[in-house]
Write a protein that holds these residues in place. Structure first.
Motif, short mmCIF file in Angstrom:
data_model
loop_
_atom_site.label_atom_id
_atom_site.label_comp_id
_atom_site.label_asym_id
_atom_site.label_seq_id
_atom_site.Cartn_x
_atom_site.Cartn_y
_atom_site.Cartn_z
N GLU A 53 17.13 36.80 -49.96
CA GLU A 53 16.09 36.78 -48.93
C GLU A 53 15.94 38.15 -48.27
O GLU A 53 14.82 38.58 -47.98
CB GLU A 53 16.40 35.72 -47.87
CG GLU A 53 16.22 34.31 -48.38
CD GLU A 53 14.81 34.05 -48.88
OE1 GLU A 53 13.84 34.48 -48.21
OE2 GLU A 53 14.67 33.43 -49.95
N VAL A 54 17.05 38.84 -48.03
CA VAL A 54 16.97 40.19 -47.45
C VAL A 54 16.24 41.12 -48.41
O VAL A 54 15.36 41.88 -47.99
CB VAL A 54 18.39 40.73 -47.12
CG1 VAL A 54 18.34 42.21 -46.79
CG2 VAL A 54 19.00 39.95 -45.97
N SER A 55 16.56 41.03 -49.67
CA SER A 55 15.90 41.89 -50.67
C SER A 55 14.41 41.58 -50.76
O SER A 55 13.57 42.48 -50.84
CB SER A 55 16.54 41.69 -52.04
OG SER A 55 17.88 42.10 -52.01
N ARG A 56 14.05 40.32 -50.72
CA ARG A 56 12.64 39.93 -50.78
C ARG A 56 11.87 40.42 -49.56
O ARG A 56 10.71 40.80 -49.65
CB ARG A 56 12.50 38.43 -50.92
CG ARG A 56 12.81 37.96 -52.31
CD ARG A 56 12.53 36.50 -52.46
NE ARG A 56 12.86 36.08 -53.82
CZ ARG A 56 13.07 34.84 -54.17
NH1 ARG A 56 12.99 33.87 -53.28
NH2 ARG A 56 13.35 34.54 -55.43
N PHE A 57 12.52 40.38 -48.39
CA PHE A 57 11.87 40.88 -47.19
C PHE A 57 11.49 42.35 -47.34
O PHE A 57 10.37 42.74 -47.02
CB PHE A 57 12.79 40.70 -45.97
CG PHE A 57 12.27 41.38 -44.74
CD1 PHE A 57 11.26 40.81 -44.00
CD2 PHE A 57 12.80 42.59 -44.32
CE1 PHE A 57 10.77 41.43 -42.86
CE2 PHE A 57 12.32 43.22 -43.20
CZ PHE A 57 11.30 42.64 -42.46
N TYR A 58 12.41 43.14 -47.86
CA TYR A 58 12.13 44.57 -48.03
C TYR A 58 11.11 44.83 -49.13
O TYR A 58 10.36 45.80 -49.07
CB TYR A 58 13.42 45.35 -48.28
CG TYR A 58 14.17 45.62 -46.99
CD1 TYR A 58 13.87 46.71 -46.21
CD2 TYR A 58 15.14 44.73 -46.54
CE1 TYR A 58 14.52 46.94 -45.02
CE2 TYR A 58 15.79 44.94 -45.35
CZ TYR A 58 15.48 46.06 -44.59
OH TYR A 58 16.11 46.28 -43.40
N GLU A 59 11.07 43.96 -50.13
CA GLU A 59 10.06 44.11 -51.18
C GLU A 59 8.65 43.83 -50.66
O GLU A 59 7.68 44.39 -51.15
CB GLU A 59 10.37 43.17 -52.34
CG GLU A 59 11.55 43.60 -53.16
CD GLU A 59 11.92 42.59 -54.24
OE1 GLU A 59 11.22 41.55 -54.35
OE2 GLU A 59 12.89 42.85 -54.95
N ARG A 60 8.54 42.96 -49.67
CA ARG A 60 7.23 42.61 -49.13
C ARG A 60 6.70 43.61 -48.11
O ARG A 60 5.52 43.55 -47.75
CB ARG A 60 7.29 41.22 -48.49
CG ARG A 60 7.37 40.10 -49.49
CD ARG A 60 7.21 38.76 -48.82
NE ARG A 60 8.32 38.45 -47.93
CZ ARG A 60 9.34 37.65 -48.23
NH1 ARG A 60 9.40 37.10 -49.42
NH2 ARG A 60 10.29 37.42 -47.37
N LEU A 61 7.54 44.51 -47.65
CA LEU A 61 7.08 45.52 -46.68
C LEU A 61 6.09 46.48 -47.34
O LEU A 61 6.14 46.70 -48.55
CB LEU A 61 8.28 46.32 -46.16
CG LEU A 61 9.21 45.60 -45.21
CD1 LEU A 61 10.40 46.50 -44.88
CD2 LEU A 61 8.51 45.19 -43.94
N PRO A 62 5.20 47.07 -46.54
CA PRO A 62 4.31 48.10 -47.12
C PRO A 62 5.12 49.27 -47.65
O PRO A 62 6.21 49.56 -47.17
CB PRO A 62 3.46 48.53 -45.93
CG PRO A 62 3.61 47.49 -44.89
CD PRO A 62 4.93 46.83 -45.14
N LYS A 63 4.58 49.94 -48.63
CA LYS A 63 5.26 51.08 -49.23
C LYS A 63 5.31 52.25 -48.23
O LYS A 63 4.44 52.39 -47.38
CB LYS A 63 4.54 51.53 -50.50
CG LYS A 63 4.43 50.44 -51.54
CD LYS A 63 5.80 50.00 -51.99
CE LYS A 63 5.71 48.89 -53.02
NZ LYS A 63 6.73 47.90 -52.87
N PRO A 64 6.34 53.10 -48.34
CA PRO A 64 6.47 54.23 -47.41
C PRO A 64 5.25 55.15 -47.38
O PRO A 64 4.87 55.65 -46.31
CB PRO A 64 7.70 54.96 -47.91
CG PRO A 64 8.51 53.92 -48.59
CD PRO A 64 7.50 52.99 -49.21
#
Length: 106
Positions: A74-85
C-alpha cells in the motif's frame, strides 16, 4: 513535503514553450531550473519512501512474508499514484513558487 498535496497532472500534457520561458527569457535556462527542482523533489520522495519501507524490513528471509506484506504494498502504491517530480516542478514554476539565482546575470 508539499508534493503530497500537489495538484499537478498525473499524466503527460502538451505545454506551450513560449509560456515556459516567460520568466527567464530562455527556454534552456528554464529547463535547467525545472530539471534541478525535479531532481530535488525526486530525492526527497525517494528518501521518504525508503525510510517508510525500512519499517517493514524483517531479518527473516521468509518468501511468504515478502509477498504478503500488504502495508508495504500500500505504501508503494501510494507513491506510484503521486504526480511525477517533473510535473510538480513545472506546476511550482508556473505558480511562481520557485526561486533561482543566475550567477552570470548580476
Amino acid at each position: 513535503m508539499a508534493y503530497r498535496d500537489s495538484t499537478a497532472e498525473k499524466t503527460t500534457i502538451t505545454r506551450n514553450l513560449k509560456d515556459l520561458d516567460q520568466q527567464t527569457d530562455n527556454i534552456y535556462e528554464t529547463l535547467v531550473i525545472l530539471s534541478k527542482r525535479a531532481n530535488q523533489i525526486n530525492n526527497g520522495m525517494k528518501e521518504e519512501l525508503t525510510s517508510k519501507l525500512e519499517e517493514f524490513a524483517s531479518s527473516t528471509d521468509n518468501l511468504e512474508e515478502i509477498f504478503e506484506n500488504r502495508e508495504q504494498i500500500e505504501v508503494s502504491r501510494f507513491y506510484e499514484r503521486l504526480p511525477k517530480p517533473a510535473a510538480i516542478a513545472i506546476q511550482e514554476y508556473e505558480e511562481e513558487k520557485l526561486f533561482w539565482k543566475n550567477q552570470e546575470k548580476k
